[in-house]
Design a protein around this motif. Structure first.
Motif, PDB file in Angstrom:
ATOM      1  N   THR A  53      25.908 -59.903 -45.562  1.00  0.00           N
ATOM      2  CA  THR A  53      24.911 -60.973 -45.595  1.00  0.00           C
ATOM      3  C   THR A  53      25.397 -62.189 -44.827  1.00  0.00           C
ATOM      4  O   THR A  53      26.562 -62.574 -44.927  1.00  0.00           O
ATOM      5  CB  THR A  53      24.607 -61.364 -47.062  1.00  0.00           C
ATOM      6  OG1 THR A  53      24.148 -60.189 -47.749  1.00  0.00           O
ATOM      7  CG2 THR A  53      23.552 -62.435 -47.135  1.00  0.00           C
TER       8      THR A  53
ATOM      9  N   THR B 201      25.067 -66.244 -44.141  1.00  0.00           N
ATOM     10  CA  THR B 201      24.648 -67.527 -44.678  1.00  0.00           C
ATOM     11  C   THR B 201      25.043 -68.575 -43.654  1.00  0.00           C
ATOM     12  O   THR B 201      26.214 -68.665 -43.285  1.00  0.00           O
ATOM     13  CB  THR B 201      25.316 -67.832 -46.028  1.00  0.00           C
ATOM     14  OG1 THR B 201      25.029 -66.747 -46.931  1.00  0.00           O
ATOM     15  CG2 THR B 201      24.799 -69.132 -46.619  1.00  0.00           C
TER      16      THR B 201
ATOM     17  N   GLN C  65      19.884 -67.527 -45.569  1.00  0.00           N
ATOM     18  CA  GLN C  65      20.694 -66.404 -46.042  1.00  0.00           C
ATOM     19  C   GLN C  65      19.893 -65.152 -45.716  1.00  0.00           C
ATOM     20  O   GLN C  65      18.754 -64.997 -46.177  1.00  0.00           O
ATOM     21  CB  GLN C  65      20.968 -66.499 -47.536  1.00  0.00           C
ATOM     22  CG  GLN C  65      21.911 -65.430 -48.025  1.00  0.00           C
ATOM     23  CD  GLN C  65      22.237 -65.607 -49.492  1.00  0.00           C
ATOM     24  OE1 GLN C  65      21.331 -65.786 -50.316  1.00  0.00           O
ATOM     25  NE2 GLN C  65      23.508 -65.555 -49.824  1.00  0.00           N
ATOM     26  N   VAL C  66      20.467 -64.301 -44.897  1.00  0.00           N
ATOM     27  CA  VAL C  66      19.726 -63.140 -44.424  1.00  0.00           C
ATOM     28  C   VAL C  66      20.617 -61.903 -44.421  1.00  0.00           C
ATOM     29  O   VAL C  66      21.781 -61.960 -44.027  1.00  0.00           O
ATOM     30  CB  VAL C  66      19.108 -63.421 -43.025  1.00  0.00           C
ATOM     31  CG1 VAL C  66      20.169 -63.691 -41.996  1.00  0.00           C
ATOM     32  CG2 VAL C  66      18.211 -62.318 -42.565  1.00  0.00           C
ATOM     33  N   GLY C  67      20.063 -60.825 -44.925  1.00  0.00           N
ATOM     34  CA  GLY C  67      20.719 -59.523 -44.864  1.00  0.00           C
ATOM     35  C   GLY C  67      20.164 -58.762 -43.677  1.00  0.00           C
ATOM     36  O   GLY C  67      18.949 -58.641 -43.529  1.00  0.00           O
TER      37      GLY C  67
ATOM     38  N   SER D  65      16.997 -57.083 -44.942  1.00  0.00           N
ATOM     39  CA  SER D  65      16.997 -56.622 -46.337  1.00  0.00           C
ATOM     40  C   SER D  65      16.831 -57.795 -47.294  1.00  0.00           C
ATOM     41  O   SER D  65      16.320 -57.634 -48.400  1.00  0.00           O
ATOM     42  CB  SER D  65      18.292 -55.856 -46.641  1.00  0.00           C
ATOM     43  OG  SER D  65      19.419 -56.628 -46.317  1.00  0.00           O
ATOM     44  N   THR D  66      17.271 -58.984 -46.898  1.00  0.00           N
ATOM     45  CA  THR D  66      17.006 -60.227 -47.637  1.00  0.00           C
ATOM     46  C   THR D  66      16.721 -61.304 -46.618  1.00  0.00           C
ATOM     47  O   THR D  66      17.198 -61.251 -45.478  1.00  0.00           O
ATOM     48  CB  THR D  66      18.203 -60.665 -48.509  1.00  0.00           C
ATOM     49  OG1 THR D  66      19.335 -60.885 -47.658  1.00  0.00           O
ATOM     50  CG2 THR D  66      18.543 -59.648 -49.574  1.00  0.00           C
TER      51      THR D  66
ATOM     52  N   ILE E  92      16.169 -65.542 -47.047  1.00  0.00           N
ATOM     53  CA  ILE E  92      15.977 -66.749 -47.857  1.00  0.00           C
ATOM     54  C   ILE E  92      16.227 -67.973 -46.974  1.00  0.00           C
ATOM     55  O   ILE E  92      17.245 -68.051 -46.280  1.00  0.00           O
ATOM     56  CB  ILE E  92      16.953 -66.784 -49.052  1.00  0.00           C
ATOM     57  CG1 ILE E  92      16.724 -65.567 -49.951  1.00  0.00           C
ATOM     58  CG2 ILE E  92      16.815 -68.087 -49.832  1.00  0.00           C
ATOM     59  CD1 ILE E  92      17.791 -65.389 -51.007  1.00  0.00           C
TER      60      ILE E  92
END
Length: 173
Positions: free
Chosen positions: A59, A61, A74-76, A168-169, A171
């Motif tokens: 991940t 950040t 914050q990104v996966g 996948s994430t 934010i």
């Protein structure tokens, strides 16, 4: 007499068990039969050779480039690659690829990545930057095109080891 009674009880139990077992296998009505027929695995539907290969990155950040306030992302990120060989190549260049992606993220503003268009552009920029250490120089605009035109561009497209970037994430705060 006791033997006949025991045999009758055993026969009754076996008959009941057989009935229960046969009812659980057979669909209750036509609608259930149609559902099972539609959703049953077709022979040859899954081919391990054509299964997608993914490389999941840790991940990210990072601070965003917003001037009016402190914001972060914050990104996966998961890279879809053409084959396991490409996955190994990406792992070998992971420090450079992560650095390139962090540079992309820190140059973005929160407004630029909130909308779906901004997310698609970010995915294209990440893909372009992940391809650079692997020896492929691709313009972001080319990656944003759905269907490349021209035989040269199509041939170039087919040789790229990274097929897609998936989040996948995601934010933004």
């Amino acid at each position: 007499m006791k033997i006949v009674l025991i045999m009758a009880v055993l026969l009754l139990l076996l008959g009941t068990a057989a009935l229960v077992a046969s009812r659980s296998v057979v669909p209750v009505d036509e609608e259930d039969a149609e559902f099972e027929a539609e959703h049953q695995a077709k022979p040859g539907a899954y081919d391990a050779k054509s299964a997608p290969v993914f490389v999941q990155l840790e991940t990210f950040t990072a601070n965003l480039a917003d001037r009016d306030s402190d914001r972060f992302i914050q990104v996966g990120v998961t890279l879809e690659v053409v084959d396991p060989k490409a996955a190994e190549q990406i792992k070998a260049f992971m420090p450079v690829i992560r650095n390139n992606i962090l540079l992309v993220l820190t140059n973005k503003t929160s407004d630029a990545v909130r909308e779906p268009v901004g997310k698609r552009r970010l995915a294209a920029e990440i893909r372009a930057q992940a391809l650079r250490p692997l020896g492929h120089s691709v313009k972001v605009e080319e990656l944003l095109d759905e269907e490349p035109s021209g035989s040269f561009r199509q041939a170039k497209w087919a040789r790229l080891p990274i097929k897609a970037v998936h989040f996948s994430t995601f934010i933004v705060q």
